[in-house]
Design an enzyme around this catalytic site. Sequence first.
Site, PDB file in Angstrom:
ATOM      1  N   ASP A  13     -33.337   8.864  69.611  1.00  0.00           N
ATOM      2  CA  ASP A  13     -31.926   8.765  69.976  1.00  0.00           C
ATOM      3  C   ASP A  13     -31.821   9.375  71.370  1.00  0.00           C
ATOM      4  O   ASP A  13     -31.762  10.600  71.509  1.00  0.00           O
ATOM      5  CB  ASP A  13     -31.062   9.526  68.966  1.00  0.00           C
ATOM      6  CG  ASP A  13     -29.586   9.430  69.304  1.00  0.00           C
ATOM      7  OD1 ASP A  13     -29.132   8.343  69.694  1.00  0.00           O
ATOM      8  OD2 ASP A  13     -28.884  10.457  69.196  1.00  0.00           O
ATOM      9  N   GLU A  74     -32.872   3.707  70.452  1.00  0.00           N
ATOM     10  CA  GLU A  74     -31.505   3.184  70.430  1.00  0.00           C
ATOM     11  C   GLU A  74     -31.232   2.395  71.701  1.00  0.00           C
ATOM     12  O   GLU A  74     -31.490   2.864  72.804  1.00  0.00           O
ATOM     13  CB  GLU A  74     -30.489   4.314  70.294  1.00  0.00           C
ATOM     14  CG  GLU A  74     -29.059   3.791  70.200  1.00  0.00           C
ATOM     15  CD  GLU A  74     -28.056   4.900  70.002  1.00  0.00           C
ATOM     16  OE1 GLU A  74     -27.286   5.161  70.944  1.00  0.00           O
ATOM     17  OE2 GLU A  74     -28.055   5.504  68.911  1.00  0.00           O
ATOM     18  N   ASP A 147     -27.803  14.041  66.583  1.00  0.00           N
ATOM     19  CA  ASP A 147     -28.859  13.329  67.316  1.00  0.00           C
ATOM     20  C   ASP A 147     -30.139  13.225  66.471  1.00  0.00           C
ATOM     21  O   ASP A 147     -30.850  12.222  66.536  1.00  0.00           O
ATOM     22  CB  ASP A 147     -29.175  14.052  68.629  1.00  0.00           C
ATOM     23  CG  ASP A 147     -27.919  14.394  69.397  1.00  0.00           C
ATOM     24  OD1 ASP A 147     -27.515  13.590  70.244  1.00  0.00           O
ATOM     25  OD2 ASP A 147     -27.342  15.465  69.133  1.00  0.00           O
TER      26      ASP A 147
END
Length: 197
Positions: A13, A74, A147
């Site tokens: 992330d 991501e 996160d």
Amino acid sequence: MIEGAAVRVMGVDPGLTRCGVGVVEGAPGKRLRLVHVSVVRTAPDEDHALRLLGVETGIAAVMDELRPDAVAVERVFSQHNVRTVMGTAQAAGIAMLLAARRGLPVALHTPSEAKAAVTGNGRADKAQVTRMVTRLLSLETAPKPADAADALALAICHVWRGGAQRRLAHAQRSRIEEAARAERDRLAARSRGGSVK
């Protein structure tokens, strides 16, 4: 890689201040296992280049120690704050480059894809994602901050959806390798004084 065999996926992330890193093992239809979760942090007041180096060092250490089979990052979308999205995109690029250097396939998943994979709802909020990640990995405590849970959600998403993507990535890698070979041949012919188109 054998279809149905357990795969180890590293989810990233991306972010400059907090970059979530999660590693999960599993296969579609089989139980998932948490291998690692952490957050690489850099200070907002630190030199930008050093922050990027910090993110690179943290991600590389996990890759080298845990040797994932694939990396899921991501997909970065435009946000209102251009400065934030630039840092996020740079961190994502670092993760992809580190994976490519190690010959690891990279998949980009949107936040809604990861949310849908773990909760069944592409618009789930962070609390719902965290709860489902905690449940799917049979964790006693929820991964924090968000996160970390998001990185694990990306890894889970790829474990469950990665079969077809692995085949596509293999085909794409073959095309990239062929293009690189052609460019090397072109440059070699040029250095020998041959004509190059």
